[in-house]
Motif scaffolding. Structure first.
Motif, short mmCIF file in Angstrom:
data_model
loop_
_atom_site.label_atom_id
_atom_site.label_comp_id
_atom_site.label_asym_id
_atom_site.label_seq_id
_atom_site.Cartn_x
_atom_site.Cartn_y
_atom_site.Cartn_z
N GLY A 43 27.47 -35.21 26.73
CA GLY A 43 27.95 -36.52 26.30
C GLY A 43 26.99 -37.63 26.71
O GLY A 43 26.10 -37.42 27.55
N GLU A 44 27.20 -38.80 26.14
CA GLU A 44 26.36 -39.96 26.46
C GLU A 44 26.34 -40.18 27.98
O GLU A 44 27.39 -40.20 28.62
CB GLU A 44 26.91 -41.20 25.75
CG GLU A 44 26.06 -42.43 25.96
CD GLU A 44 26.59 -43.65 25.19
OE1 GLU A 44 27.49 -43.51 24.35
OE2 GLU A 44 26.04 -44.75 25.45
N GLY A 45 25.15 -40.36 28.52
CA GLY A 45 25.02 -40.65 29.95
C GLY A 45 24.81 -39.42 30.81
O GLY A 45 24.69 -39.53 32.03
N THR A 46 24.74 -38.23 30.19
CA THR A 46 24.58 -37.01 30.98
C THR A 46 23.31 -37.06 31.83
O THR A 46 23.31 -36.63 32.99
CB THR A 46 24.57 -35.77 30.07
OG1 THR A 46 25.85 -35.67 29.43
CG2 THR A 46 24.32 -34.50 30.86
N TYR A 67 27.94 -34.67 22.61
CA TYR A 67 26.50 -34.43 22.40
C TYR A 67 25.64 -35.68 22.31
O TYR A 67 24.42 -35.57 22.19
CB TYR A 67 26.30 -33.57 21.15
CG TYR A 67 26.19 -34.34 19.87
CD1 TYR A 67 24.94 -34.56 19.27
CD2 TYR A 67 27.31 -34.89 19.25
CE1 TYR A 67 24.83 -35.28 18.10
CE2 TYR A 67 27.21 -35.60 18.08
CZ TYR A 67 25.97 -35.79 17.51
OH TYR A 67 25.86 -36.51 16.35
N LEU A 68 26.22 -36.89 22.41
CA LEU A 68 25.38 -38.08 22.19
C LEU A 68 24.38 -38.35 23.31
O LEU A 68 23.53 -39.22 23.17
CB LEU A 68 26.25 -39.31 21.93
CG LEU A 68 26.85 -39.38 20.52
CD1 LEU A 68 27.75 -40.61 20.36
CD2 LEU A 68 25.77 -39.40 19.44
N GLY A 69 24.45 -37.60 24.39
CA GLY A 69 23.42 -37.75 25.43
C GLY A 69 22.24 -36.80 25.24
O GLY A 69 21.28 -36.84 26.00
N ILE A 84 19.89 -36.36 22.74
CA ILE A 84 18.57 -36.87 22.31
C ILE A 84 17.89 -37.59 23.48
O ILE A 84 16.69 -37.44 23.70
CB ILE A 84 18.72 -37.85 21.12
CG1 ILE A 84 19.60 -37.25 20.02
CG2 ILE A 84 17.36 -38.29 20.62
CD1 ILE A 84 18.92 -36.46 18.99
#
Lengths: 303, 303
Positions: free
Chosen positions: A38-41, A68-70, A72
């Motif tokens: 996730g974002e921020g991982t 999954y936004l983390g 990239i």
């Protein structure tokens, strides 16, 4: 052999109350595997002292942003800090297209090899294997294509019973054969069964990750007799209609799943933003399955 | 009228030392505008007490991950917390395609209207205007298509000089015309010039955002006489070769730009991960341009 999981993110959809979207780090014999990102991982990894370049394999369950936004950003940062080792990412159809489009527009050419493997959401599939571990994906039932992941420690070899082998005088050159199941024939013709010369190894351990999913029987065959089951418990059971509508699970349902599959322990997470206090979720699950723990960020859970 | 900027992220490429990738919030008369949206921006907004649904316009400079990878998460969270107001996002070609692909695979249908406007990186362009404010994009010189943004407060009307208008006996119905530049003709035929009946308004203020860019003269015409200039200062000048190679700027160069364009104040940011201590960057810039400040996360800077 070390086999444990670090919770990096425990929140559902939105980050709130200091909780982050889903990510977990599995350590198997000092090899690190990331599940969801996730974002921020990448910031969570820094916070908990994990060098991201130790991660060689990343498993993405599905393409909702909180899972999954983390990715990239993590892939990019690995590139910027000079990674050379190849990285393997496993995820649903579409993930490769998304990654490629990002790097097309940012004109990024990674300094290391990135391999994106597409998972299947309709069958169980072994997606990774090494000398210690076997990872398989299996279908969950969510609004979009989604898989769980199962980590199975490989069967260990038995250990040699030194007292016996020395008494018999088994030459040391034969010991590795004995460990692998070959009987030993002494010079006087006596046959010693390998089982009698060894001590049985500990049972191989297993970890399963089930998020996100509605409660159905369809995925239960894939998580039978699991040692540690991570199962999403987005809602309290009083919200079961909402759980069904959104293809999620309640804390009670997670506990029922743990019982049905014969899990030893249960870890619940993916908490809805409506629960600042998580104790009611824990309590609800424990009333049905006592061996429940909350997935709390920064905590390592032994398998 | 309020006109100030909150720093949400001050790091270049990778998050480190508690610093986050680039994002800034501009408050103009209690209307909130977001410039860039690095990974974790939604968490930074929560941390600094900003309700994200107050943001109506988001400006993305370019498609390097550290400037926009928080955008999809922010857009999704706005949807999840029930946003109804439309949202306008301005960014380079490719941004719409990336957003569309994410939402295609997550099968998200936003509950509010999202309008993605494509910026041009070869000409200056007015991209937003309301009664108080005019926002323009202008070309920067980076490795990929990249624009800066300039926020210009609109010219205020003068205020009525009550003492004079009452002495003359200007009817109150005429005052709004006088404010707008109409002379007043009294019943005896005397003409009073509007300039003599009003007090000149404060000069309209301006803010410019320049990140990321190499030091070239090409963008200086677009940031002339700016009140507050945010300029990236990724490196110390001893690293100028690296700055040129990577299309970035040094602290000294940011100061030189501030002088050349006649800026009143300079804010530097986008710090390389090699600088844990930012004082040398500040010192280097201040030696050339005294009115420099560090962009520090959580700080509001008045324009």
């Amino acid at each position: 052999m070390k086999f444990e999981v670090l919770i990096l993110g425990s929140s559902s959809a939105t980050p709130i109350y200091g909780r982050h979207p889903t990510a977990q780090l599995v350590n198997v014999n000092e090899q690190l595997y990331l599940i969801d990102c996730g974002e921020g991982t990448q910031v969570q990894l820094i916070k908990y002292g994990v060098r991201s370049n130790r991660i060689k394999h990343i498993f993405i369950s599905h393409l909702h942003g909180d899972h999954y936004l983390g990715l990239i950003g993590l892939i990019s940062s690995m590139h910027l800090v000079g990674r050379k080792d190849e990285l393997h990412v496993y995820g649903p159809p579409g993930l490769k297209e998304i990654i490629d489009l990002h790097f097309l527009h940012s004109q990024t050419v990674l300094r290391y090899a990135l391999h994106v493997h597409t998972t299947q959401d309709d069958v169980q599939d072994v997606i990774f294997e090494n000398e210690n571990l076997l990872v398989s994906s299996f279908p969950l039932d969510h609004r979009i294509a989604c898989t769980g992941f199962r980590f199975d420690e490989k069967k260990h070899l038995p250990t040699i019973d030194r007292e016996k082998t020395e008494a018999i005088g088994v030459p040391s050159a034969y010991l590795s054969l004995v460990k692998r199941g070959y009987d030993y024939t002494a010079s006087d013709g006596t046959i010693y069964r390998w089982q009698d010369l060894t001590v049985a190894p500990p049972a191989p351990r297993s970890y399963a990750y089930c998020s996100d999913t509605v409660r159905t029987p369809s995925y239960l065959p894939f998580i039978q007799q699991i040692d540690l089951l991570y199962h999403e418990a987005t809602f309290l059971h009083e919200m079961v209609d909402r759980a069904v509508d959104t293809y999620h699970t309640t804390a009670l349902q997670a506990a029922e799943v743990a019982i049905e599959v014969g899990a030893k322990k249960l870890l619940i997470g993916h908490y809805s933003a409506r629960y600042k206090d998580l104790k009611p979720l824990l309590q609800e699950s424990r009333e049905t399955f006592a061996e429940t723990q909350l997935a709390l960020e920064g905590n390592w859970y032994r398998i």
